[in-house]
Write a protein that holds these residues in place. Structure first.
Motif, PDB file in Angstrom:
ATOM      1  N   GLU A 106       0.803  -1.215   0.000  1.00 38.33           N
ATOM      2  CA  GLU A 106       0.000   0.000   0.000  1.00 38.33           C
ATOM      3  C   GLU A 106       0.842   1.274   0.000  1.00 38.33           C
ATOM      4  N   LYS A 107       1.932   1.315   0.777  1.00 35.75           N
ATOM      5  CA  LYS A 107       2.736   2.527   0.857  1.00 35.75           C
ATOM      6  C   LYS A 107       3.354   2.868  -0.491  1.00 35.75           C
ATOM      7  N   ASN A 108       3.960   1.873  -1.127  1.00 31.99           N
ATOM      8  CA  ASN A 108       4.537   2.111  -2.453  1.00 31.99           C
ATOM      9  C   ASN A 108       3.454   2.431  -3.478  1.00 31.99           C
ATOM     10  N   HIS A 109       2.285   1.846  -3.296  1.00 29.71           N
ATOM     11  CA  HIS A 109       1.168   2.113  -4.201  1.00 29.71           C
ATOM     12  C   HIS A 109       0.798   3.590  -4.174  1.00 29.71           C
ATOM     13  N   LYS A 110       0.740   4.173  -2.984  1.00 31.50           N
ATOM     14  CA  LYS A 110       0.391   5.590  -2.871  1.00 31.50           C
ATOM     15  C   LYS A 110       1.489   6.478  -3.459  1.00 31.50           C
ATOM     16  N   ALA A 111       2.758   6.141  -3.144  1.00 33.68           N
ATOM     17  CA  ALA A 111       3.867   6.961  -3.654  1.00 33.68           C
ATOM     18  C   ALA A 111       3.952   6.882  -5.174  1.00 33.68           C
ATOM     19  N   CYS A 112       3.881   5.662  -5.708  1.00 35.42           N
ATOM     20  CA  CYS A 112       3.950   5.494  -7.162  1.00 35.42           C
ATOM     21  C   CYS A 112       2.730   6.100  -7.850  1.00 35.42           C
ATOM     22  N   GLY A 113       1.587   6.053  -7.156  1.00 36.16           N
ATOM     23  CA  GLY A 113       0.377   6.610  -7.739  1.00 36.16           C
ATOM     24  C   GLY A 113       0.506   8.093  -8.015  1.00 36.16           C
ATOM     25  N   VAL A 114       1.096   8.820  -7.070  1.00 34.24           N
ATOM     26  CA  VAL A 114       1.291  10.259  -7.258  1.00 34.24           C
ATOM     27  C   VAL A 114       2.204  10.526  -8.459  1.00 34.24           C
ATOM     28  N   ILE A 115       3.326   9.791  -8.517  1.00 33.64           N
ATOM     29  CA  ILE A 115       4.286   9.984  -9.610  1.00 33.64           C
ATOM     30  C   ILE A 115       3.679   9.602 -10.951  1.00 33.64           C
ATOM     31  N   LEU A 116       2.972   8.463 -10.973  1.00 35.07           N
ATOM     32  CA  LEU A 116       2.387   7.986 -12.223  1.00 35.07           C
ATOM     33  C   LEU A 116       1.321   8.939 -12.742  1.00 35.07           C
ATOM     34  N   MET A 117       0.436   9.380 -11.856  1.00 35.22           N
ATOM     35  CA  MET A 117      -0.618  10.283 -12.294  1.00 35.22           C
ATOM     36  C   MET A 117      -0.052  11.612 -12.789  1.00 35.22           C
ATOM     37  N   GLU A 118       1.011  12.093 -12.138  1.00 39.26           N
ATOM     38  CA  GLU A 118       1.663  13.309 -12.618  1.00 39.26           C
ATOM     39  C   GLU A 118       2.275  13.098 -13.995  1.00 39.26           C
ATOM     40  N   THR A 119       2.878  11.916 -14.200  1.00 38.14           N
ATOM     41  CA  THR A 119       3.481  11.600 -15.503  1.00 38.14           C
ATOM     42  C   THR A 119       2.430  11.545 -16.604  1.00 38.14           C
ATOM     43  N   LEU A 120       1.341  10.825 -16.340  1.00 41.51           N
ATOM     44  CA  LEU A 120       0.285  10.692 -17.339  1.00 41.51           C
ATOM     45  C   LEU A 120      -0.393  12.032 -17.593  1.00 41.51           C
ATOM     46  N   TYR A 121      -0.644  12.772 -16.519  1.00 43.93           N
ATOM     47  CA  TYR A 121      -1.272  14.094 -16.663  1.00 43.93           C
ATOM     48  C   TYR A 121      -0.349  15.026 -17.447  1.00 43.93           C
ATOM     49  N   GLY A 122       0.959  14.969 -17.151  1.00 40.47           N
ATOM     50  CA  GLY A 122       1.912  15.803 -17.876  1.00 40.47           C
ATOM     51  C   GLY A 122       1.951  15.468 -19.355  1.00 40.47           C
ATOM     52  N   SER A 123       1.830  14.171 -19.679  1.00 41.35           N
ATOM     53  CA  SER A 123       1.824  13.754 -21.084  1.00 41.35           C
ATOM     54  C   SER A 123       0.597  14.296 -21.802  1.00 41.35           C
ATOM     55  N   THR A 124      -0.563  14.196 -21.165  1.00 44.86           N
ATOM     56  CA  THR A 124      -1.779  14.713 -21.802  1.00 44.86           C
ATOM     57  C   THR A 124      -1.719  16.233 -21.945  1.00 44.86           C
ATOM     58  N   LEU A 125      -1.132  16.889 -20.958  1.00 44.79           N
ATOM     59  CA  LEU A 125      -0.985  18.346 -21.046  1.00 44.79           C
ATOM     60  C   LEU A 125      -0.070  18.720 -22.211  1.00 44.79           C
ATOM     61  N   ALA A 126       1.025  17.975 -22.363  1.00 43.28           N
ATOM     62  CA  ALA A 126       1.936  18.229 -23.483  1.00 43.28           C
ATOM     63  C   ALA A 126       1.239  17.996 -24.817  1.00 43.28           C
ATOM     64  N   TYR A 127       0.345  17.015 -24.870  1.00 41.33           N
ATOM     65  CA  TYR A 127      -0.369  16.737 -26.111  1.00 41.33           C
ATOM     66  C   TYR A 127      -1.316  17.891 -26.473  1.00 41.33           C
ATOM     67  N   VAL A 128      -1.936  18.487 -25.461  1.00 39.70           N
ATOM     68  CA  VAL A 128      -2.818  19.627 -25.724  1.00 39.70           C
ATOM     69  C   VAL A 128      -2.010  20.790 -26.303  1.00 39.70           C
ATOM     70  N   ILE A 129      -0.868  21.076 -25.687  1.00 42.08           N
ATOM     71  CA  ILE A 129      -0.029  22.191 -26.143  1.00 42.08           C
ATOM     72  C   ILE A 129       0.512  21.923 -27.545  1.00 42.08           C
ATOM     73  N   THR A 130       0.963  20.689 -27.778  1.00 43.49           N
ATOM     74  CA  THR A 130       1.535  20.345 -29.086  1.00 43.49           C
ATOM     75  C   THR A 130       0.487  20.410 -30.182  1.00 43.49           C
ATOM     76  N   SER A 131      -0.704  19.929 -29.899  1.00 41.85           N
ATOM     77  CA  SER A 131      -1.766  19.977 -30.911  1.00 41.85           C
ATOM     78  C   SER A 131      -2.094  21.423 -31.273  1.00 41.85           C
ATOM     79  N   ALA A 132      -2.125  22.300 -30.264  1.00 39.92           N
ATOM     80  CA  ALA A 132      -2.379  23.715 -30.545  1.00 39.92           C
ATOM     81  C   ALA A 132      -1.252  24.321 -31.375  1.00 39.92           C
ATOM     82  N   SER A 133      -0.011  23.915 -31.079  1.00 38.78           N
ATOM     83  CA  SER A 133       1.134  24.407 -31.861  1.00 38.78           C
ATOM     84  C   SER A 133       1.045  23.952 -33.308  1.00 38.78           C
ATOM     85  N   SER A 134       0.581  22.738 -33.538  1.00 38.35           N
ATOM     86  CA  SER A 134       0.467  22.228 -34.908  1.00 38.35           C
ATOM     87  C   SER A 134      -0.633  22.948 -35.675  1.00 38.35           C
TER      88      SER A 134
END
Length: 365
Positions: A106-134
């Motif tokens: 459970e402890k690692n699950h919570k820690a990894c969850g924060v990092i993973l969600m930030e990574t996935l959210y950051g990727s989707t955010l980058a996709y929004v910016i890149t699509s607008a740039s295109s």
């Protein structure tokens, strides 16, 4: 305690089990489509700039090292899908976070969850910016074609972001990965299209120049500190071009069996990563060879190429269409996480893991 008793004791920890009613129909080729949609992002177009910072030796080697690292991590994760046997289970882990919870606690699950969600959210955010740039690049390309390359063509990208977001609101109604085969196949075709266009334009520019630009040391800088900063930026761009391992289990959960899902997934990973690495090397190396120290940050939106303008427009349109599907590849795990969080908070605990506790295997006393 025997092995069978131990399995029964551990099984209630699993977020999902082999008794799931989900019908899995995926094949090696649908998995390849999902992987390519997730791996070949707009990051491929910045690889020429990354190669320029690293030089002719370190640049291509870095791409190959990150490709190998991605395959190794994928191979490890593929065998985590089923427990206790990697082929027959019977228990199933349907996502990266499920695997972390089960294997690491459970402890690692919570820690990894924060990092993973930030990574996935950051990727989707980058996709929004890149699509607008295109989208903005398409407008500027047409403007430059009409008024000349030195024309003050300027456009805002706020409306483009809002348009992309509106499309994603509709696309997010797709229930899960099992229903995304058609979208991933379409997005994979689009990613190959603009990667091939970028590669072709770079090759054509090299032929027109009649020489291969660039050097072993890459772009020169005034001091070592600036060089190190650019090198680390380049390595970060290459790493971002392989953002695949965190969605391995979600893709693997769509595959039918037999053959065993982990074998199918490993085969699909080899095919997809090999294809993407080939395009990465072609775009990165030919882009650097074409422009040398003046390589733009993005081959298609940075206007290394102005003509033929219609081909540049087509490539940028393919980027936008690909990112529509790519956003969903990285957004679906975030949606699933949010839905599970609300279910766990709003639905009584007796319905934990999607079924009444009376229907789950109970741990031995």
């Amino acid at each position: 305690m025997g092995e069978e008793e131990e399995d029964n004791q551990l099984s209630p920890l699993l977020p999902s089990s082999s008794t799931s009613s989900v019908k899995r129909t995926g094949t090696v080729w649908t998995a390849v489509a999902h992987i390519i949609t997730g791996v070949i992002g707009a990051g491929v177009l910045s690889l020429a700039w990354s190669t320029a910072q690293l030089g002719w030796i370190a640049g291509p080697i870095s791409v190959l090292v990150f490709a190998a690292t991605t395959l190794v991590s994928t191979y490890i994760l593929c065998d985590c899908n089923m427990y206790p046997h990697p082929h027959y289970g019977p228990n199933r882990l349907r996502s990266y976070m499920d695997a972390v919870l089960f294997y690491l606690g459970e402890k690692n699950h919570k820690a990894c969850g924060v990092i993973l969600m930030e990574t996935l959210y950051g990727s989707t955010l980058a996709y929004v910016i890149t699509s607008a740039s295109s989208i903005k690049a398409i407008q500027k390309s047409n403007c430059y074609h009409r008024e000349g390359h030195n024309a003050p063509c300027s456009y805002e990208d706020t409306s483009s972001m809002l348009l992309f977001g509106a499309v994603q609101v509709v696309m997010s109604q797709i229930p899960d990965f099992h229903n995304m085969k058609w979208l991933s196949m379409f997005a994979a075709i689009m990613s190959f299209a603009y990667s091939f266009i970028g590669f072709g334009l770079g090759l054509a520019q090299v032929i027109e120049n009649g020489t291969i630009k660039g050097s072993i040391n890459g772009v020169p800088t005034a001091n070592i500190a600036d060089k190190l900063w650019l090198v680390f930026q380049a390595l970060g761009d290459i790493a971002f071009a392989y953002p695949y391992s965190v969605i391995v289990l979600e893709i693997q959960d769509t595959l039918k069996s037999p053959p065993p899902e982990n074998k199918t997934m490993k085969k699909a990973s080899i095919i997809a990563v090999s294809l993407t690495t080939f395009f990465y090397l072609c775009c990165g190396c030919f882009g650097y060879a074409a422009f040398g120290n003046n390589t733009p940050g993005n081959l298609l939106t940075g206007f290394g190429f102005y003509e033929p303008y219609w081909l540049v427009d087509l490539a940028n349109a393919c980027i936008v269409l690909h990112l529509v599907g790519g956003y969903q590849i990285f957004g679906q795990p975030v949606f699933a996480f949010a839905e599970r969080w609300f279910i766990n908070r709003l639905i009584p605990s007796r319905y934990a893991f999607g079924q009444p506790m009376s229907q789950q295997q109970q741990p031995l006393q």
